[in-house]
Design an enzyme around this catalytic site. Structure first.
Site, PDB file in Angstrom:
ATOM      1  N   GLN A   1      40.865  43.068  45.241  1.00 49.74           N
ATOM      2  CA  GLN A   1      40.730  43.582  43.869  1.00 49.74           C
ATOM      3  C   GLN A   1      40.537  45.086  43.818  1.00 49.74           C
ATOM      4  OE1 GLN A   1      41.237  41.912  41.156  1.00 49.74           O
ATOM      5  NE2 GLN A   1      41.354  39.884  42.065  1.00 49.74           N
TER       6      GLN A   1
ATOM      7  N   CYS B   1      37.807  30.939  41.499  1.00 51.20           N
ATOM      8  CA  CYS B   1      37.658  30.776  42.957  1.00 51.20           C
ATOM      9  C   CYS B   1      36.324  31.327  43.453  1.00 51.20           C
ATOM     10  CB  CYS B   1      38.810  31.418  43.728  1.00 51.20           C
ATOM     11  SG  CYS B   1      40.400  30.686  43.393  1.00 51.20           S
TER      12      CYS B   1
ATOM     13  N   ASP C   1      37.128  42.550  52.007  1.00 52.55           N
ATOM     14  CA  ASP C   1      38.115  41.866  51.168  1.00 52.55           C
ATOM     15  C   ASP C   1      38.488  42.844  50.063  1.00 52.55           C
ATOM     16  OD1 ASP C   1      39.345  40.535  49.104  1.00 52.55           O
ATOM     17  OD2 ASP C   1      37.987  38.815  49.115  1.00 52.55           O
TER      18      ASP C   1
ATOM     19  N   LYS D   1      48.747  41.791  43.978  1.00 51.73           N
ATOM     20  CA  LYS D   1      47.731  42.393  43.101  1.00 51.73           C
ATOM     21  C   LYS D   1      47.894  43.911  43.065  1.00 51.73           C
ATOM     22  CE  LYS D   1      44.431  38.704  44.138  1.00 51.73           C
ATOM     23  NZ  LYS D   1      44.262  37.866  42.961  1.00 51.73           N
TER      24      LYS D   1
ATOM     25  N   HIS E   1      34.804  35.629  46.783  1.00 55.52           N
ATOM     26  CA  HIS E   1      35.902  34.698  46.483  1.00 55.52           C
ATOM     27  C   HIS E   1      35.905  33.625  47.575  1.00 55.52           C
ATOM     28  CE1 HIS E   1      40.187  33.480  46.258  1.00 55.52           C
ATOM     29  NE2 HIS E   1      40.217  34.024  45.060  1.00 55.52           N
TER      30      HIS E   1
HETATM   31  N1  PMP Z   1      39.635  37.889  47.416  1.00 62.38           N
HETATM   32  C1  PMP Z   1      39.558  38.252  46.136  1.00 62.38           C
HETATM   33  C2  PMP Z   1      38.404  39.097  45.689  1.00 62.38           C
HETATM   34  C3  PMP Z   1      40.562  37.873  45.236  1.00 62.38           C
HETATM   35  O1  PMP Z   1      40.487  38.242  43.969  1.00 62.38           O
HETATM   36  C4  PMP Z   1      41.638  37.090  45.706  1.00 62.38           C
HETATM   37  C5  PMP Z   1      42.733  36.631  44.767  1.00 62.38           C
HETATM   38  N2  PMP Z   1      42.269  36.064  43.586  1.00 62.38           N
HETATM   39  C6  PMP Z   1      41.672  36.745  47.053  1.00 62.38           C
HETATM   40  C7  PMP Z   1      40.654  37.162  47.874  1.00 62.38           C
HETATM   41  C8  PMP Z   1      42.787  35.947  47.623  1.00 62.38           C
HETATM   42  O2  PMP Z   1      43.977  36.669  47.526  1.00 62.38           O
HETATM   43  P1  PMP Z   1      45.384  35.937  47.753  1.00 62.38           P
HETATM   44  O3  PMP Z   1      45.355  34.721  46.857  1.00 62.38           O
HETATM   45  O4  PMP Z   1      46.385  36.934  47.329  1.00 62.38           O
HETATM   46  O5  PMP Z   1      45.458  35.572  49.193  1.00 62.38           O
END
Ligand code: PMP
Length: 404
Positions: free
Chosen positions: A202, A363, A199, A225, A122
């Site tokens: 998910q 993203c 990270d 999440k 991401h």
């Molecule tokens: N890493 C991953 C794999 C994600 O799916 C996301 C959220 N889409 C993020 C980081 C960022 O998370 P947040 O927007 O809650 O900071």
């Protein structure tokens, strides 16, 4: 214990509505999960009966808010199998990764050093490292993927070397759902002398995570999440590393003493928590984790696996549909393209039928570039989705096909 999905759905008020005249089918759980009544009530109860600033303890409400705030920290620490002072409240995964990249990364990286990530990441696990590398003269290295959307393990081991200072890996891909076999990769990274960050945005909603068993130095995740509120997340950091790191942001609360000449820092975890925190968010996240802890997580995981298996089977049988990323180990995500249809158009036509999905690059622009596609349609599943909802997705896709 048998799993009753209807009873579980009953705890999520938002699911019981119509959208565009159709019952809502919410399949955008990788973007954010819905909140059970227990979380909504915990946040309301805080504002109705407790609202006060924390750690300022001159009165009853402040003491109560502080006790609930710190109890939530203990809950999240136990959830990840960490010590209480190793849990730092953040805005979410993004802020957790930025904290490590800016504090640990910028302090420790030197010209010639390497930071290793994968092609699945991401933007939140790419850009902070890119910035840290630019500021320090280190180099960002990227592990490529196999055809099926899994990370090329041999390439990972080949890229890991004595110059690798930091390895930052997603636990689960938000775009494709791929689960990375992290325990052995993290061991290899440790053996190479690198500091590791996971990270976990998910992962945490889908299966239990134990940071000791994983053997990572940092683990970042987001409350929203995980059935909790937005604007709150947790960063686990190994104590020795956190102790050695300079503050990420400065101000009130994170100090021990301040004079105009010099300031000294508070103990962990407060050193990394300047200013008034998101108290309601913390309490809501604590409630979410306590709620999840009361569920039978094995049954939840089996239910989600069955949803994904049914979705994958129906996708494979659907004329003109191509699954993007079909690794052997996946959770929660079906990413796909329909022949001759732009993902955004598919998303709009699904929304008209009450089916909420996400479309686009999710993203993950470098991942989409690597796959040679502009984006995908992503249906992402959670514990409260039903087999009927998966069928409804494909019935709606049949209609989409006739429109296009
Ligand atoms: N890493 C991953 C794999 C994600 O799916 C996301 C959220 N889409 C993020 C980081 C960022 O998370 P947040 O927007 O809650 O900071």
């Amino acid at each position: 214990m048998s799993f009753d999905v209807q009873a579980l759905r009953g705890e999520f008020p938002i699911l019981h509505q119509t959208v565009n005249g159709k019952p809502l089918v919410y399949l955008d759980n990788a973007a954010t999960t819905q909140k059970p009544r227990a979380v909504i009530d915990a946040v309301s109860a805080y504002y109705e009966g407790v609202n006060s600033n924390v750690h300022r303890g001159a009165h009853y409400l402040s003491d109560k808010a502080t006790a609930e705030f710190e109890a939530a920290r203990a809950t999240v620490a136990a959830f990840l199998n960490a010590a209480r002072e190793e849990i730092i409240w953040t805005k979410g995964t993004t802020e957790g990764i930025n904290l490590v990249a800016q504090s640990h990364g910028r302090e420790r990286l030197r010209p010639g050093d390497e930071v290793l990530i994968t092609a699945l990441e991401h933007h939140a696990n790419i850009v902070p490292w890119q910035q840290a590398c630019e500021r320090t003269g280190a180099t960002l290295k990227v592990v490529p993927l196999n055809e099926d959307g899994s990370v090329d393990e041999q390439a990972y081991h080949d890229l890991l070397n004595e110059r690798t200072r930091i390895v930052a890996l997603s636990h689960v891909s938000n775009s494709l759902g791929t689960v990375n076999p992290l325990a052995r990769w993290l061991k290899a990274a440790r053996d190479a002398g690198a500091v590791t960050l996971v990270d976990g945005a998910q992962a945490v909603a889908h299966f239990p995570v134990d940071v000791q068993q994983l053997g990572c130095d940092f683990y970042a995740c987001s409350g929203h999440k995980l059935f909790g509120p937005t604007g709150i997340g947790a960063l686990y950091g190994r104590r020795e590393l956190l102790d050695a790191m300079p503050p990420y942001q400065t101000g009130g609360e994170m100090i021990e003493t301040v004079s105009f000449e010099k300031s000294t820092w508070n103990e962990l975890p407060y050193k990394f928590e300047p200013g008034t925190p998101n108290i309601a968010g913390v309490i809501g996240l604590g409630a979410a984790v306590r709620w999840l802890d009361r569920q039978d997580r094995t049954a939840l995981a089996m239910h989600e696996d069955a949803l994904l298996a049914s979705a994958t089977e129906q996708a494979e049988a659907f004329d003109g549909l191509k699954i993007i990323g079909n690794a052997a180990t996946k959770v929660g995500v079906l990413s796909f393209l329909l022949d001759g249809a732009h993902p955004a158009d598919v998303g709009t036509l699904l929304d008209q039928q009450g089916v909420a999905v996400r479309t686009g690059h999710h993203c993950c622009m470098p991942l989409m570039d690597g796959l040679g596609i502009p984006g995908t349609v992503r249906a992402s599943f959670s514990i409260y989705n039903t087999a009927e909802e998966v069928d409804q997705l494909f019935q709606a896709l049949e209609k989409v096909r006739t429109f296009l």
